[in-house]
Design a protein around this motif. Structure first.
Motif, PDB file in Angstrom:
ATOM      1  N   GLY A 139       0.964  -1.252  -0.047  1.00 40.25           N
ATOM      2  CA  GLY A 139       0.055  -0.062  -0.031  1.00 40.25           C
ATOM      3  C   GLY A 139       0.907   1.334   0.012  1.00 40.25           C
ATOM      4  O   GLY A 139       0.352   2.220   0.207  1.00 40.25           O
ATOM      5  N   TYR A 140       2.118   1.040   0.006  1.00 47.78           N
ATOM      6  CA  TYR A 140       3.010   2.427  -0.044  1.00 47.78           C
ATOM      7  C   TYR A 140       3.752   2.281  -1.166  1.00 47.78           C
ATOM      8  O   TYR A 140       4.510   1.298  -1.667  1.00 47.78           O
ATOM      9  N   SER A 141       4.055   3.531  -1.762  1.00 48.07           N
ATOM     10  CA  SER A 141       4.754   3.741  -2.642  1.00 48.07           C
ATOM     11  C   SER A 141       6.249   4.128  -2.565  1.00 48.07           C
ATOM     12  O   SER A 141       6.390   5.251  -2.235  1.00 48.07           O
ATOM     13  N   ASP A 142       7.073   3.352  -2.703  1.00 45.70           N
ATOM     14  CA  ASP A 142       8.771   3.592  -2.363  1.00 45.70           C
ATOM     15  C   ASP A 142       9.582   3.216  -3.586  1.00 45.70           C
ATOM     16  O   ASP A 142       9.810   1.960  -3.551  1.00 45.70           O
ATOM     17  N   ILE A 143      10.079   4.282  -4.348  1.00 48.05           N
ATOM     18  CA  ILE A 143      10.712   3.899  -5.488  1.00 48.05           C
ATOM     19  C   ILE A 143      11.939   3.190  -5.350  1.00 48.05           C
ATOM     20  O   ILE A 143      12.384   2.442  -6.126  1.00 48.05           O
ATOM     21  N   LYS A 144      12.699   3.677  -4.177  1.00 51.65           N
ATOM     22  CA  LYS A 144      13.960   3.008  -3.740  1.00 51.65           C
ATOM     23  C   LYS A 144      13.816   1.693  -3.511  1.00 51.65           C
ATOM     24  O   LYS A 144      14.586   0.807  -3.726  1.00 51.65           O
ATOM     25  N   LEU A 145      12.938   1.297  -2.717  1.00 51.67           N
ATOM     26  CA  LEU A 145      12.388  -0.129  -2.613  1.00 51.67           C
ATOM     27  C   LEU A 145      12.215  -0.894  -3.565  1.00 51.67           C
ATOM     28  O   LEU A 145      12.645  -1.920  -3.824  1.00 51.67           O
ATOM     29  N   ALA A 146      11.257  -0.305  -4.261  1.00 48.91           N
ATOM     30  CA  ALA A 146      11.016  -1.305  -5.561  1.00 48.91           C
ATOM     31  C   ALA A 146      12.161  -1.524  -6.424  1.00 48.91           C
ATOM     32  O   ALA A 146      12.341  -2.696  -6.814  1.00 48.91           O
ATOM     33  N   VAL A 147      12.972  -0.428  -6.591  1.00 46.50           N
ATOM     34  CA  VAL A 147      14.241  -0.827  -7.434  1.00 46.50           C
ATOM     35  C   VAL A 147      15.102  -2.059  -6.646  1.00 46.50           C
ATOM     36  O   VAL A 147      15.630  -2.901  -7.371  1.00 46.50           O
ATOM     37  N   GLU A 148      15.281  -2.068  -5.547  1.00 46.72           N
ATOM     38  CA  GLU A 148      15.898  -2.927  -4.480  1.00 46.72           C
ATOM     39  C   GLU A 148      15.442  -4.306  -4.797  1.00 46.72           C
ATOM     40  O   GLU A 148      15.742  -5.398  -4.817  1.00 46.72           O
ATOM     41  N   LEU A 149      13.901  -4.329  -4.738  1.00 47.16           N
ATOM     42  CA  LEU A 149      13.324  -5.631  -4.847  1.00 47.16           C
ATOM     43  C   LEU A 149      13.429  -6.038  -6.033  1.00 47.16           C
ATOM     44  O   LEU A 149      13.648  -7.451  -6.236  1.00 47.16           O
ATOM     45  N   ILE A 150      13.460  -5.389  -7.124  1.00 44.24           N
ATOM     46  CA  ILE A 150      13.657  -5.909  -8.567  1.00 44.24           C
ATOM     47  C   ILE A 150      14.838  -6.455  -8.902  1.00 44.24           C
ATOM     48  O   ILE A 150      15.294  -7.366  -9.159  1.00 44.24           O
ATOM     49  N   LYS A 151      16.182  -5.925  -8.032  1.00 44.61           N
ATOM     50  CA  LYS A 151      17.463  -6.195  -8.176  1.00 44.61           C
ATOM     51  C   LYS A 151      17.689  -7.511  -7.255  1.00 44.61           C
ATOM     52  O   LYS A 151      18.623  -8.579  -7.660  1.00 44.61           O
ATOM     53  N   LEU A 152      16.756  -7.684  -6.561  1.00 40.95           N
ATOM     54  CA  LEU A 152      16.938  -9.043  -5.613  1.00 40.95           C
ATOM     55  C   LEU A 152      16.070 -10.450  -6.443  1.00 40.95           C
ATOM     56  O   LEU A 152      16.109 -11.275  -5.724  1.00 40.95           O
ATOM     57  N   ILE A 178       8.724   8.020 -18.301  1.00 44.33           N
ATOM     58  CA  ILE A 178       7.765   9.001 -18.748  1.00 44.33           C
ATOM     59  C   ILE A 178       7.013   9.485 -17.517  1.00 44.33           C
ATOM     60  O   ILE A 178       6.316   8.860 -16.920  1.00 44.33           O
ATOM     61  N   GLY A 179       6.887  11.040 -17.742  1.00 39.63           N
ATOM     62  CA  GLY A 179       6.447  11.568 -16.770  1.00 39.63           C
ATOM     63  C   GLY A 179       7.106  12.112 -15.635  1.00 39.63           C
ATOM     64  O   GLY A 179       6.652  12.684 -14.750  1.00 39.63           O
ATOM     65  N   SER A 180       8.401  11.614 -15.729  1.00 40.25           N
ATOM     66  CA  SER A 180       9.549  12.294 -14.877  1.00 40.25           C
ATOM     67  C   SER A 180      10.465  13.022 -15.292  1.00 40.25           C
ATOM     68  O   SER A 180      10.778  12.727 -16.638  1.00 40.25           O
ATOM     69  N   THR A 181      10.906  13.897 -14.395  1.00 46.05           N
ATOM     70  CA  THR A 181      12.177  14.904 -14.869  1.00 46.05           C
ATOM     71  C   THR A 181      13.572  14.229 -14.378  1.00 46.05           C
ATOM     72  O   THR A 181      14.531  15.026 -14.844  1.00 46.05           O
ATOM     73  N   LYS A 182      13.232  13.386 -13.564  1.00 45.91           N
ATOM     74  CA  LYS A 182      14.620  12.764 -12.810  1.00 45.91           C
ATOM     75  C   LYS A 182      15.432  11.885 -13.839  1.00 45.91           C
ATOM     76  O   LYS A 182      14.786  10.889 -14.494  1.00 45.91           O
ATOM     77  N   GLU A 183      16.504  12.060 -14.049  1.00 44.54           N
ATOM     78  CA  GLU A 183      17.453  11.176 -14.768  1.00 44.54           C
ATOM     79  C   GLU A 183      17.937  10.053 -13.853  1.00 44.54           C
ATOM     80  O   GLU A 183      18.330  10.377 -12.739  1.00 44.54           O
ATOM     81  N   ILE A 184      18.137   8.765 -14.386  1.00 49.36           N
ATOM     82  CA  ILE A 184      18.401   7.479 -13.582  1.00 49.36           C
ATOM     83  C   ILE A 184      19.774   7.120 -14.473  1.00 49.36           C
ATOM     84  O   ILE A 184      19.737   6.731 -15.594  1.00 49.36           O
ATOM     85  N   ASP A 185      20.719   7.028 -13.650  1.00 50.89           N
ATOM     86  CA  ASP A 185      22.159   6.465 -14.373  1.00 50.89           C
ATOM     87  C   ASP A 185      22.004   5.018 -14.608  1.00 50.89           C
ATOM     88  O   ASP A 185      21.581   4.115 -13.696  1.00 50.89           O
ATOM     89  N   LEU A 186      22.492   4.505 -15.599  1.00 49.71           N
ATOM     90  CA  LEU A 186      22.527   3.274 -16.183  1.00 49.71           C
ATOM     91  C   LEU A 186      23.645   2.564 -16.070  1.00 49.71           C
ATOM     92  O   LEU A 186      24.700   2.996 -16.669  1.00 49.71           O
ATOM     93  N   ASP A 187      23.805   1.216 -15.535  1.00 49.89           N
ATOM     94  CA  ASP A 187      24.883   0.447 -15.799  1.00 49.89           C
ATOM     95  C   ASP A 187      24.533  -1.031 -16.586  1.00 49.89           C
ATOM     96  O   ASP A 187      24.234  -1.820 -15.516  1.00 49.89           O
ATOM     97  N   VAL A 188      24.178  -0.871 -17.756  1.00 47.66           N
ATOM     98  CA  VAL A 188      23.523  -2.233 -18.164  1.00 47.66           C
ATOM     99  C   VAL A 188      24.318  -2.617 -19.404  1.00 47.66           C
ATOM    100  O   VAL A 188      24.723  -1.898 -20.247  1.00 47.66           O
ATOM    101  N   ARG A 189      24.424  -3.953 -19.433  1.00 44.68           N
ATOM    102  CA  ARG A 189      25.152  -4.551 -20.501  1.00 44.68           C
ATOM    103  C   ARG A 189      24.061  -4.769 -21.516  1.00 44.68           C
ATOM    104  O   ARG A 189      23.066  -5.648 -20.971  1.00 44.68           O
ATOM    105  N   ILE A 190      24.176  -4.564 -22.913  1.00 43.02           N
ATOM    106  CA  ILE A 190      23.063  -4.963 -23.739  1.00 43.02           C
ATOM    107  C   ILE A 190      23.462  -6.145 -24.920  1.00 43.02           C
ATOM    108  O   ILE A 190      24.383  -5.923 -25.372  1.00 43.02           O
ATOM    109  N   ILE A 191      22.793  -6.998 -24.774  1.00 45.42           N
ATOM    110  CA  ILE A 191      22.641  -8.237 -25.944  1.00 45.42           C
ATOM    111  C   ILE A 191      21.626  -8.033 -26.794  1.00 45.42           C
ATOM    112  O   ILE A 191      20.243  -8.219 -26.082  1.00 45.42           O
TER     113      ILE A 191
END
Length: 466
Positions: free
Chosen positions: A81-94, A275-288
């Motif tokens: 029930g809580y929106s927390d982007i940092k937590l969301a990113v952490e859970l995706i990485k886990l 989309i809908g955000s002005t905040k830039e997110i740095d990426l460290d992604v290898r692309i295949i």
């Protein structure tokens, strides 16, 4: 039927979700605590766990870690029930597939569940295994990574493929994988990831062939809640999901020119904005990326950006078709048989000599994917110790008959009269065309300029009844 475990200490929410998912053809169990959820998982295999983040005895993060450690083939979606982007990113990485905030909307959660199960199924099917110090037994799988299985053989084509994987895996290079459909491009991408320094970070696969122009931006980059009509919750895009790991883009040649331009900016700048955000997110992604079409030709026709192609093409690997991998076909077949036995609770020991000969001579237009499906089907139909020719699809068993007849014709003494010479030439022409069209009688009759009835009669005359 797909099995889902709902973990939520609010009984009403669990009940509502259970009823909704049952109506949509899922088999559903519900647990109200972390302890009872782990008991369910110990007793039964589930395709997906929907877990509330805040439970009385634990939290969603702890549950996610436990599930992924003990049951890595089970997908996980966290609900809160809580929106927390940092937590969301952490859970995706886990290892979570997604993170959804309440209130829950039926269509949205059903779509997310279906995507999560499809993604987890693809990952399970393409777990990679390459050779190491495994026993050299007939039909044995060759172990390279304890948890993932990429099957590699001993043919020259297979050895070269493995050499290329081992060469590029430790680098940060972007890679283009080319080859016919069904040759195992996602398996190779996974092998590269698992043998790279990124192996403990996410591997995210994305099918570009199924993307519409409208959805592509959201799927790649994510969106903020309310950023457009229908954006009912914040969504993390595939680039952000794969941050620190590897992003695999399948059928990249199908992307629209506009999306290619957005991808080029992302690859160059290594930053994204939802989309809908002005905040830039740095990426460290290898692309295949993978494609079964010639991107050079697509560039010439104006369908693919040349600058994006060169960004992707820091290294390229061409996957050989299955028909060029010699006796490695049986290495694949025996591996798929082992998996099918486990899936179907069977104990089929191997293949008859006729089936093995058929597998080694068939041209496999669908490559590894076709072979896997054929073995799974044959395992289901087989009630004896060995898979027999009758358990194979008609086009393959007919192909075996044609090969035998062709071999017989080639061994026959040269005919001494024109009538026999004409018959032999006719037989060879029919066999050649049938093999070219994978025994599609309608296509063969059209190419041979005869009607289907005449073709059937001629096939019967050379013992190719179907």
């Amino acid at each position: 039927m797909r099995k889902i475990l709902i973990v939520d200490d609010e009984i009403n929410i669990g009940l509502l979700l259970s009823k909704f998912l049952t109506r949509n053809s899922f088999s559903v169990s519900t647990a109200t605590s972390g302890v009872s959820a782990m008991e369910y998982l110990a007793k039964e295999s589930y395709d997906l766990v929907l877990c509330d983040y805040r439970l009385e005895d634990t939290d969603g993060k702890e549950m996610l870690i436990k599930i992924k450690e003990s049951y890595p083939s089970t997908g996980v979606i966290i609900i809160t029930g809580y929106s927390d982007i940092k937590l969301a990113v952490e859970l995706i990485k886990l290892g979570a597939y997604d993170y959804i905030t309440k209130p829950l909307y039926p269509d949205e959660i059903l779509n997310t569940i279906n995507k999560a199960i499809d993604t987890q199924t693809a990952l399970n099917e393409n777990r990679v295994e390459t050779p190491a110090e495994a026993p050299k037994q007939k039909g044995s799988k060759q172990i390279y990574n304890q948890t993932d299985n990429f099957v590699a053989g001993q043919s020259a084509a297979s050895k070269e493929l493995l050499k290329q994987i081992q060469l590029v895996a430790p680098t940060a290079y972007s890679v283009i994988l080319t080859g016919e459909s069904g040759t195992g491009k996602e398996s190779v991408a996974m092998a590269i990831h698992l043998n790279s320094p990124r192996k403990n970070n996410p591997f995210v696969a994305m099918d570009c062939g199924s993307l519409t122009k409208e959805l592509a931006g959201s799927e790649f980059f994510g969106h903020e809640k309310g950023s457009f009509t229908g954006a009912l919750y914040t969504k993390i895009g595939h680039f952000e999901m794969a941050n620190g790991g590897t992003l695999f883009l399948d059928e990249v040649g199908n992307l629209s020119y506009e999306i290619q331009a957005a991808l080029l900016r992302t690859v160059q700048e290594r930053k994204i904005k939802r989309i809908g955000s002005t905040k830039e997110i740095d990426l460290d992604v290898r692309i295949i990326v993978a494609t079964n079409e010639n991107l050079t030709n697509a560039i010439q026709k104006g369908r693919f950006r040349e600058d994006l192609y060169h960004r992707f093409n820091e290294f390229s690997i061409a996957l050989p078709p299955l028909s060029q991998r010699g006796r490695d076909i049986m290495v694949f077949a025996n591996t798929f048989l082992e998996v099918a036995n486990q899936e179907l609770n069977r104990n089929v020991q191997g293949f008859s000599e006729e089936v093995e000969e058929c597998f080694l001579t068939y041209n496999w237009p669908g490559n590894v994917r076709e072979l896997k499906n054929v073995v799974r089907r044959a395992t289901l139909l087989t009630e004896t110790q060995e898979i027999q020719l009758k358990a194979l699809p008609l086009e393959i068993s007919t192909y075996a008959k044609a090969s035998a007849m062709e071999s017989s014709i080639s061994r026959t003494e040269k005919p001494r009269d024109l009538k026999n010479a004409a018959l032999e030439a006719e037989y060879e022409a029919i066999l050649k065309v049938l093999r070219e069209v994978n025994f599609n009688k309608t296509k063969a009759a059209k190419i041979l300029n005869i009607d289907r009835k005449t073709l059937y009669n001629k096939m019967r005359a050379i013992n190719l009844e179907t």
